[in-house]
Design a protein around this motif. Structure first.
Motif, PDB file in Angstrom:
ATOM      1  N   GLU A  53       2.091  16.443 -31.069  1.00  0.00           N
ATOM      2  CA  GLU A  53       3.116  16.565 -30.047  1.00  0.00           C
ATOM      3  C   GLU A  53       4.137  17.612 -30.482  1.00  0.00           C
ATOM      4  OE1 GLU A  53       5.904  13.218 -29.746  1.00  0.00           O
ATOM      5  OE2 GLU A  53       4.885  12.415 -31.494  1.00  0.00           O
ATOM      6  N   ALA A  54       4.814  18.208 -29.514  1.00  0.00           N
ATOM      7  CA  ALA A  54       5.797  19.242 -29.820  1.00  0.00           C
ATOM      8  C   ALA A  54       6.641  19.525 -28.589  1.00  0.00           C
ATOM      9  CB  ALA A  54       5.102  20.524 -30.262  1.00  0.00           C
ATOM     10  N   ILE A  55       7.757  20.206 -28.806  1.00  0.00           N
ATOM     11  CA  ILE A  55       8.564  20.769 -27.729  1.00  0.00           C
ATOM     12  C   ILE A  55       8.490  22.277 -27.921  1.00  0.00           C
ATOM     13  CG2 ILE A  55      10.852  20.956 -26.701  1.00  0.00           C
ATOM     14  CD1 ILE A  55      11.420  18.137 -27.788  1.00  0.00           C
ATOM     15  N   ASP A  87       6.345  27.926 -36.125  1.00  0.00           N
ATOM     16  CA  ASP A  87       5.060  28.460 -36.567  1.00  0.00           C
ATOM     17  C   ASP A  87       3.955  28.314 -35.510  1.00  0.00           C
ATOM     18  OD1 ASP A  87       5.021  25.723 -36.800  1.00  0.00           O
ATOM     19  OD2 ASP A  87       3.774  25.704 -38.584  1.00  0.00           O
ATOM     20  N   VAL A  88       4.265  27.773 -34.342  1.00  0.00           N
ATOM     21  CA  VAL A  88       3.289  27.664 -33.258  1.00  0.00           C
ATOM     22  C   VAL A  88       3.459  28.879 -32.350  1.00  0.00           C
ATOM     23  CG1 VAL A  88       2.534  26.318 -31.268  1.00  0.00           C
ATOM     24  CG2 VAL A  88       3.334  25.160 -33.334  1.00  0.00           C
ATOM     25  N   ASN A  89       2.370  29.605 -32.119  1.00  0.00           N
ATOM     26  CA  ASN A  89       2.402  30.765 -31.242  1.00  0.00           C
ATOM     27  C   ASN A  89       1.047  30.890 -30.560  1.00  0.00           C
ATOM     28  OD1 ASN A  89       3.030  33.078 -29.903  1.00  0.00           O
ATOM     29  ND2 ASN A  89       3.151  34.373 -31.706  1.00  0.00           N
ATOM     30  N   VAL A  90       0.981  30.431 -29.317  1.00  0.00           N
ATOM     31  CA  VAL A  90      -0.260  30.464 -28.549  1.00  0.00           C
ATOM     32  C   VAL A  90      -0.029  31.388 -27.364  1.00  0.00           C
ATOM     33  CG1 VAL A  90      -1.874  29.117 -27.181  1.00  0.00           C
ATOM     34  CG2 VAL A  90      -0.856  28.127 -29.226  1.00  0.00           C
ATOM     35  N   GLU A  91      -0.907  32.368 -27.213  1.00  0.00           N
ATOM     36  CA  GLU A  91      -0.772  33.308 -26.110  1.00  0.00           C
ATOM     37  C   GLU A  91      -2.100  33.402 -25.379  1.00  0.00           C
ATOM     38  OE1 GLU A  91       0.473  37.947 -25.368  1.00  0.00           O
ATOM     39  OE2 GLU A  91       1.284  36.876 -27.100  1.00  0.00           O
TER      40      GLU A  91
END
Length: 117
Positions: free
Chosen positions: A76-78, A56-60
């Motif tokens: 934190e995330a991969i 659900d993470v989508n950064v552009e």
């Protein structure tokens, strides 16, 4: 009288300690992506497009003139990182693309270089 003064001092100390430690600003988790050419790794690619995504993470966004893209995350995330250069507006049809992954650590700034060709 000394007991009241000592008790007041202790209560004031606990009160002050609670407010000083209770108002900590959350630490920033920052990702800095640098886009470079595979053929010449000393050259950065200005204004390249970058996408960080996973579930659900989508950064552009787009790199600056130094070929870097920055974003601040809460957790934190991969994440998968995709970078490409859009040359359709310049009249050339050169497609340049690259991908990698980045592991974000809480409270740290993580730098990652992605190479496109």
């Amino acid at each position: 009288m000394k007991r009241i003064a000592a008790l007041t001092l202790i209560v004031s100390g606990i009160f002050l300690l609670t407010f000083v430690t209770g108002c900590k600003k959350p630490e920033e988790t920052k990702a800095i992506i640098t886009v470079k050419l595979t053929s010449d790794t000393t050259h950065v690619v200005p204004f390249a497009h970058v996408r960080l995504e996973k579930y659900d993470v989508n950064v552009e966004g787009q790199c600056d003139e130094q070929g870097q893209f920055e974003h601040i995350f809460e957790l934190e995330a991969i994440l998968d990182v995709h970078a490409w250069l859009d040359t359709t507006q310049t009249g050339t049809t050169t497609e340049m693309y690259g991908e990698t992954t980045i592991r974000l650590e809480p409270g740290k700034t993580v730098n990652k270089t992605i190479f496109i060709n």
